[in-house]
Design a protein around this motif. Structure first.
Motif, PDB file in Angstrom:
ATOM      1  N   MET A 170       0.812  -1.168   0.000  1.00  8.15           N
ATOM      2  CA  MET A 170       0.000   0.000   0.000  1.00  8.15           C
ATOM      3  C   MET A 170       0.871   1.252   0.000  1.00  8.15           C
ATOM      4  O   MET A 170       0.503   2.250  -0.634  1.00  8.15           O
ATOM      5  CB  MET A 170      -0.852  -0.123   1.268  1.00  8.15           C
ATOM      6  N   LEU A 171       1.930   1.178   0.747  1.00 10.64           N
ATOM      7  CA  LEU A 171       2.856   2.292   0.807  1.00 10.64           C
ATOM      8  C   LEU A 171       3.504   2.558  -0.551  1.00 10.64           C
ATOM      9  O   LEU A 171       3.682   3.714  -0.953  1.00 10.64           O
ATOM     10  CB  LEU A 171       3.925   1.953   1.845  1.00 10.64           C
ATOM     11  N   VAL A 172       3.813   1.528  -1.263  1.00 10.50           N
ATOM     12  CA  VAL A 172       4.417   1.663  -2.598  1.00 10.50           C
ATOM     13  C   VAL A 172       3.414   2.271  -3.573  1.00 10.50           C
ATOM     14  O   VAL A 172       3.754   3.145  -4.368  1.00 10.50           O
ATOM     15  CB  VAL A 172       4.898   0.279  -3.100  1.00 10.50           C
ATOM     16  N   ALA A 227       3.136   5.952  -2.845  1.00 14.89           N
ATOM     17  CA  ALA A 227       4.325   6.673  -3.311  1.00 14.89           C
ATOM     18  C   ALA A 227       4.271   6.865  -4.824  1.00 14.89           C
ATOM     19  O   ALA A 227       4.654   7.918  -5.350  1.00 14.89           O
ATOM     20  CB  ALA A 227       5.586   5.925  -2.891  1.00 14.89           C
ATOM     21  N   LEU A 228       3.806   5.860  -5.550  1.00 13.64           N
ATOM     22  CA  LEU A 228       3.694   5.972  -7.024  1.00 13.64           C
ATOM     23  C   LEU A 228       2.671   7.039  -7.420  1.00 13.64           C
ATOM     24  O   LEU A 228       2.887   7.806  -8.362  1.00 13.64           O
ATOM     25  CB  LEU A 228       3.311   4.623  -7.618  1.00 13.64           C
ATOM     26  N   VAL A 229       1.549   7.110  -6.701  1.00 14.39           N
ATOM     27  CA  VAL A 229       0.522   8.119  -6.995  1.00 14.39           C
ATOM     28  C   VAL A 229       1.088   9.506  -6.760  1.00 14.39           C
ATOM     29  O   VAL A 229       0.912  10.419  -7.562  1.00 14.39           O
ATOM     30  CB  VAL A 229      -0.751   7.851  -6.163  1.00 14.39           C
ATOM     31  N   LEU A 266       3.542  10.335  -9.527  1.00 13.26           N
ATOM     32  CA  LEU A 266       2.825  10.625 -10.776  1.00 13.26           C
ATOM     33  C   LEU A 266       2.238  12.033 -10.752  1.00 13.26           C
ATOM     34  O   LEU A 266       2.344  12.784 -11.714  1.00 13.26           O
ATOM     35  CB  LEU A 266       1.731   9.575 -10.999  1.00 13.26           C
ATOM     36  N   LEU A 267       1.611  12.409  -9.626  1.00 10.09           N
ATOM     37  CA  LEU A 267       1.039  13.758  -9.504  1.00 10.09           C
ATOM     38  C   LEU A 267       2.124  14.827  -9.542  1.00 10.09           C
ATOM     39  O   LEU A 267       1.953  15.889 -10.149  1.00 10.09           O
ATOM     40  CB  LEU A 267       0.206  13.867  -8.229  1.00 10.09           C
ATOM     41  N   ALA A 268       3.245  14.590  -8.914  1.00  8.20           N
ATOM     42  CA  ALA A 268       4.348  15.549  -8.915  1.00  8.20           C
ATOM     43  C   ALA A 268       4.897  15.729 -10.327  1.00  8.20           C
ATOM     44  O   ALA A 268       5.215  16.848 -10.757  1.00  8.20           O
ATOM     45  CB  ALA A 268       5.437  15.083  -7.955  1.00  8.20           C
ATOM     46  N   THR A 269       4.989  14.645 -11.082  1.00  6.70           N
ATOM     47  CA  THR A 269       5.478  14.717 -12.467  1.00  6.70           C
ATOM     48  C   THR A 269       4.530  15.540 -13.330  1.00  6.70           C
ATOM     49  O   THR A 269       4.956  16.392 -14.114  1.00  6.70           O
ATOM     50  CB  THR A 269       5.630  13.299 -13.052  1.00  6.70           C
ATOM     51  N   ARG A 270       3.242  15.327 -13.179  1.00  9.44           N
ATOM     52  CA  ARG A 270       2.238  16.091 -13.948  1.00  9.44           C
ATOM     53  C   ARG A 270       2.301  17.573 -13.592  1.00  9.44           C
ATOM     54  O   ARG A 270       2.206  18.437 -14.452  1.00  9.44           O
ATOM     55  CB  ARG A 270       0.844  15.561 -13.677  1.00  9.44           C
ATOM     56  N   LEU A 271       2.435  17.890 -12.310  1.00 10.45           N
ATOM     57  CA  LEU A 271       2.480  19.275 -11.862  1.00 10.45           C
ATOM     58  C   LEU A 271       3.708  19.981 -12.423  1.00 10.45           C
ATOM     59  O   LEU A 271       3.619  21.116 -12.889  1.00 10.45           O
ATOM     60  CB  LEU A 271       2.463  19.318 -10.331  1.00 10.45           C
ATOM     61  N   LEU A 272       4.851  19.329 -12.421  1.00 10.87           N
ATOM     62  CA  LEU A 272       6.071  19.906 -12.980  1.00 10.87           C
ATOM     63  C   LEU A 272       5.935  20.109 -14.490  1.00 10.87           C
ATOM     64  O   LEU A 272       6.372  21.126 -15.038  1.00 10.87           O
ATOM     65  CB  LEU A 272       7.278  19.022 -12.669  1.00 10.87           C
TER      66      LEU A 272
END
Length: 183
Positions: A1-3, A6-8, A11-17
């Motif tokens: 669940m932790l993994v 972390a992936l979500v 992914l959100l950080a990549t989209r925001l950048l």
């Protein structure tokens, strides 16, 4: 669940950048828009005759007589639009005359007796020589040449009202010539 969490987040950080980088790039400047605004200089035309709202109208360079007619509320019911070149471009200071149907000739109007220099019959604008045009009252050799130049450039006169487009012939002179000439 932790993994998975972390992936979500990753992914959100990549989209925001990616979005912030795309927003930093300015939109391209279109030179055509700049040229259009420079080329569209204002022109003022006087629309008279068989229109709903005659008057002075401010239009743009490149507009046509049809645009001026539309700004004047359109043609009146008795307008003779066949005598007007609606596709002609407008020029600053131009007068657009929309004649009424049947106004081009009152039929059988006689020349005033004793009128000096009046020709014996109507002078046909499409076939008259410089000398014949020069015999018309108020038309000298210079204006006669302008009439010949106009018909050479624009083709045959469809109506007497087209004389208004010839430089040097205004509304008063047109009225004087109306019963003395024919297309």
């Amino acid at each position: 669940m932790l993994v998975v969490g972390a992936l979500v987040v990753l992914l959100l950080a990549t989209r925001l950048l990616h979005r912030s980088h795309a927003a930093a790039i300015p939109a391209p400047i279109r030179p055509a828009a700049a040229v259009t605004s420079v080329a569209a200089r204002p022109v003022v035309v006087d629309v008279v005759g068989a229109v709903r709202r005659p008057g002075l109208y401010h239009l743009r360079e490149g507009d046509r007589i049809a645009d001026a007619l539309a700004r004047a509320g359109g043609a009146a019911r008795k307008a003779d639009l066949s005598a007007v070149n609606l596709a002609a471009p407008l020029a600053d200071g131009e007068q657009v005359v929309v004649p009424r149907r049947g106004a081009a000739g009152a039929g059988g109007a006689a020349v005033a007796p004793g009128a000096a220099g009046a020709p014996p019959g109507p002078v046909h604008l499409n076939t008259a020589t410089l000398e014949q045009l020069d015999t018309l009252p108020g038309v000298g050799p210079v204006t006669a040449q302008k009439i010949v130049d106009y018909r050479t450039k624009h083709g045959a006169f469809a109506s007497v009202d087209e004389l208004d487009a010839v430089p040097g012939i205004g509304p008063a002179r047109l009225e004087t010539l109306r019963d003395l000439v024919a297309p």
